[in-house]
Each structure stands twice: as C-alpha cells, then as structure tokens.
Design a protein around this motif. Sequence first.
Motif, PDB file in Angstrom:
ATOM      1  N   GLY A  18       0.789  -1.221   0.000  1.00  0.00           N
ATOM      2  CA  GLY A  18       0.000   0.000   0.000  1.00  0.00           C
ATOM      3  C   GLY A  18       0.819   1.268   0.000  1.00  0.00           C
ATOM      4  N   GLY A  19       2.119   1.185  -0.282  1.00  0.00           N
ATOM      5  CA  GLY A  19       2.952   2.381  -0.285  1.00  0.00           C
ATOM      6  C   GLY A  19       2.573   3.312  -1.428  1.00  0.00           C
ATOM      7  N   LYS A  20       2.636   4.611  -1.173  1.00  0.00           N
ATOM      8  CA  LYS A  20       2.307   5.584  -2.211  1.00  0.00           C
ATOM      9  C   LYS A  20       3.538   6.425  -2.487  1.00  0.00           C
ATOM     10  CE  LYS A  20      -2.588   6.099  -1.520  1.00  0.00           C
ATOM     11  NZ  LYS A  20      -3.690   7.030  -1.457  1.00  0.00           N
ATOM     12  N   SER A  21       3.817   6.598  -3.741  1.00  0.00           N
ATOM     13  CA  SER A  21       4.895   7.486  -4.152  1.00  0.00           C
ATOM     14  C   SER A  21       4.513   8.079  -5.504  1.00  0.00           C
ATOM     15  CB  SER A  21       6.226   6.730  -4.250  1.00  0.00           C
ATOM     16  OG  SER A  21       6.137   5.716  -5.220  1.00  0.00           O
ATOM     17  N   GLU A  22       5.187   9.117  -5.897  1.00  0.00           N
ATOM     18  CA  GLU A  22       4.915   9.777  -7.172  1.00  0.00           C
ATOM     19  C   GLU A  22       5.234   8.825  -8.318  1.00  0.00           C
ATOM     20  OE1 GLU A  22       3.409  12.791  -9.369  1.00  0.00           O
ATOM     21  OE2 GLU A  22       3.579  12.793  -7.197  1.00  0.00           O
ATOM     22  N   LEU A  23       4.345   8.728  -9.290  1.00  0.00           N
ATOM     23  CA  LEU A  23       4.565   7.854 -10.438  1.00  0.00           C
ATOM     24  C   LEU A  23       5.661   8.431 -11.325  1.00  0.00           C
ATOM     25  CD1 LEU A  23       0.881   7.072 -11.430  1.00  0.00           C
ATOM     26  CD2 LEU A  23       2.487   5.574 -10.264  1.00  0.00           C
ATOM     27  N   GLN A  24       6.506   7.575 -11.819  1.00  0.00           N
ATOM     28  CA  GLN A  24       7.582   7.959 -12.720  1.00  0.00           C
ATOM     29  C   GLN A  24       7.611   6.965 -13.872  1.00  0.00           C
ATOM     30  OE1 GLN A  24       9.432  10.679 -12.433  1.00  0.00           O
ATOM     31  NE2 GLN A  24       8.431  11.227 -10.519  1.00  0.00           N
ATOM     32  N   PRO A  25       8.013   7.395 -15.075  1.00  0.00           N
ATOM     33  CA  PRO A  25       8.126   6.442 -16.175  1.00  0.00           C
ATOM     34  C   PRO A  25       9.276   5.469 -15.898  1.00  0.00           C
ATOM     35  CG  PRO A  25       8.882   8.612 -16.861  1.00  0.00           C
ATOM     36  CD  PRO A  25       8.313   8.756 -15.485  1.00  0.00           C
ATOM     37  N   PRO A  26       9.229   4.284 -16.483  1.00  0.00           N
ATOM     38  CA  PRO A  26      10.313   3.314 -16.289  1.00  0.00           C
ATOM     39  C   PRO A  26      11.651   3.888 -16.765  1.00  0.00           C
ATOM     40  CG  PRO A  26       8.454   2.302 -17.415  1.00  0.00           C
ATOM     41  CD  PRO A  26       8.169   3.758 -17.330  1.00  0.00           C
ATOM     42  N   PRO A  27      12.748   3.396 -16.211  1.00  0.00           N
ATOM     43  CA  PRO A  27      14.066   3.895 -16.645  1.00  0.00           C
ATOM     44  C   PRO A  27      14.267   3.705 -18.149  1.00  0.00           C
ATOM     45  CG  PRO A  27      14.273   2.492 -14.706  1.00  0.00           C
ATOM     46  CD  PRO A  27      12.853   2.400 -15.161  1.00  0.00           C
ATOM     47  N   GLY A  28      14.784   4.730 -18.782  1.00  0.00           N
ATOM     48  CA  GLY A  28      15.044   4.673 -20.217  1.00  0.00           C
ATOM     49  C   GLY A  28      13.856   5.080 -21.071  1.00  0.00           C
ATOM     50  N   GLN A  29      12.712   5.350 -20.450  1.00  0.00           N
ATOM     51  CA  GLN A  29      11.534   5.763 -21.203  1.00  0.00           C
ATOM     52  C   GLN A  29      11.086   7.135 -20.710  1.00  0.00           C
ATOM     53  OE1 GLN A  29       8.482   2.821 -21.015  1.00  0.00           O
ATOM     54  NE2 GLN A  29       9.695   1.279 -22.061  1.00  0.00           N
ATOM     55  N   SER A  30      10.310   7.822 -21.537  1.00  0.00           N
ATOM     56  CA  SER A  30       9.813   9.137 -21.138  1.00  0.00           C
ATOM     57  C   SER A  30       8.291   9.141 -21.223  1.00  0.00           C
ATOM     58  CB  SER A  30      10.394  10.224 -22.046  1.00  0.00           C
ATOM     59  OG  SER A  30       9.958  10.008 -23.373  1.00  0.00           O
ATOM     60  N   LEU A  31       7.698  10.195 -20.711  1.00  0.00           N
ATOM     61  CA  LEU A  31       6.250  10.339 -20.798  1.00  0.00           C
ATOM     62  C   LEU A  31       5.847  10.556 -22.249  1.00  0.00           C
ATOM     63  CD1 LEU A  31       5.617  12.680 -17.757  1.00  0.00           C
ATOM     64  CD2 LEU A  31       5.025  10.279 -17.955  1.00  0.00           C
ATOM     65  N   PRO A  32       4.598  10.266 -22.588  1.00  0.00           N
ATOM     66  CA  PRO A  32       4.167  10.485 -23.975  1.00  0.00           C
ATOM     67  C   PRO A  32       4.237  11.958 -24.354  1.00  0.00           C
ATOM     68  CG  PRO A  32       2.322   9.761 -22.596  1.00  0.00           C
ATOM     69  CD  PRO A  32       3.554   9.703 -21.765  1.00  0.00           C
ATOM     70  N   ALA A  33       4.387  12.197 -25.621  1.00  0.00           N
ATOM     71  CA  ALA A  33       4.466  13.576 -26.123  1.00  0.00           C
ATOM     72  C   ALA A  33       3.126  14.268 -25.915  1.00  0.00           C
ATOM     73  CB  ALA A  33       4.810  13.557 -27.610  1.00  0.00           C
ATOM     74  N   PRO A  34       3.153  15.584 -25.754  1.00  0.00           N
ATOM     75  CA  PRO A  34       1.880  16.300 -25.578  1.00  0.00           C
ATOM     76  C   PRO A  34       1.010  16.170 -26.825  1.00  0.00           C
ATOM     77  CG  PRO A  34       3.710  17.842 -25.722  1.00  0.00           C
ATOM     78  CD  PRO A  34       4.295  16.476 -25.702  1.00  0.00           C
ATOM     79  N   ALA A  35      -0.287  16.211 -26.619  1.00  0.00           N
ATOM     80  CA  ALA A  35      -1.228  16.130 -27.735  1.00  0.00           C
ATOM     81  C   ALA A  35      -1.080  17.363 -28.613  1.00  0.00           C
ATOM     82  CB  ALA A  35      -2.649  16.035 -27.195  1.00  0.00           C
ATOM     83  N   PRO A  36      -1.410  17.245 -29.881  1.00  0.00           N
ATOM     84  CA  PRO A  36      -1.327  18.422 -30.754  1.00  0.00           C
ATOM     85  C   PRO A  36      -2.184  19.558 -30.215  1.00  0.00           C
ATOM     86  CG  PRO A  36      -1.696  16.439 -32.047  1.00  0.00           C
ATOM     87  CD  PRO A  36      -1.823  16.047 -30.611  1.00  0.00           C
TER      88      PRO A  36
END
Length: 79
Positions: A18-36
């Motif tokens: 049940g631990g809570k922490s800020e979500l981060q993308p997996p190592p080596g990956q980034s968040l999706p690009a912003p929508a147009p």
Amino acid sequence: MNLRGSGIAALLLLAACGGKSELQPPPGQSLPAPAPGEARQPTPTELMTPGPQARPQRSDELLRRSEDRRDDRFDLPPN
C-alpha cells in the motif's frame, strides 16, 4: 497452526503493497508527447485521472412528461 501463519503472512504482504509514491516512467523511457495543440506535457497524475467520458457526471435533469410503461411479459408476481 500452519493455516493461521499463512493467513498472517498474507495480511502482512497485503499491507506492504500500500505504499504511495509519485509515479515515474520506467528507466530509459519518457512520458508520452503532448497532444497536438497542448502547450505542455501531462504529468503522470494527470494521465491517471479519468476524463469526463470515462466517468460521466450524474444528470439531474427531471422528467418533463410522464410516459406509460410498456407491458413486460417477464414482470410476474412472486410465487
């Protein structure tokens, strides 16, 4: 006694996940690009929040006219 010990172990494991922490993308990956048309990239929390189509709001619109129900052949009295 063994069943009781395994039950306690299962509860401890369940409590540990049940631990809570800020979500981060997996190592080596980034968040999706912003929508147009968007000025910035969405945060992980914004990506996890369902939109209005996924969780529609309740409609408080009242009935404007009453309508008779159609006959339902499966609406039988209890036996």
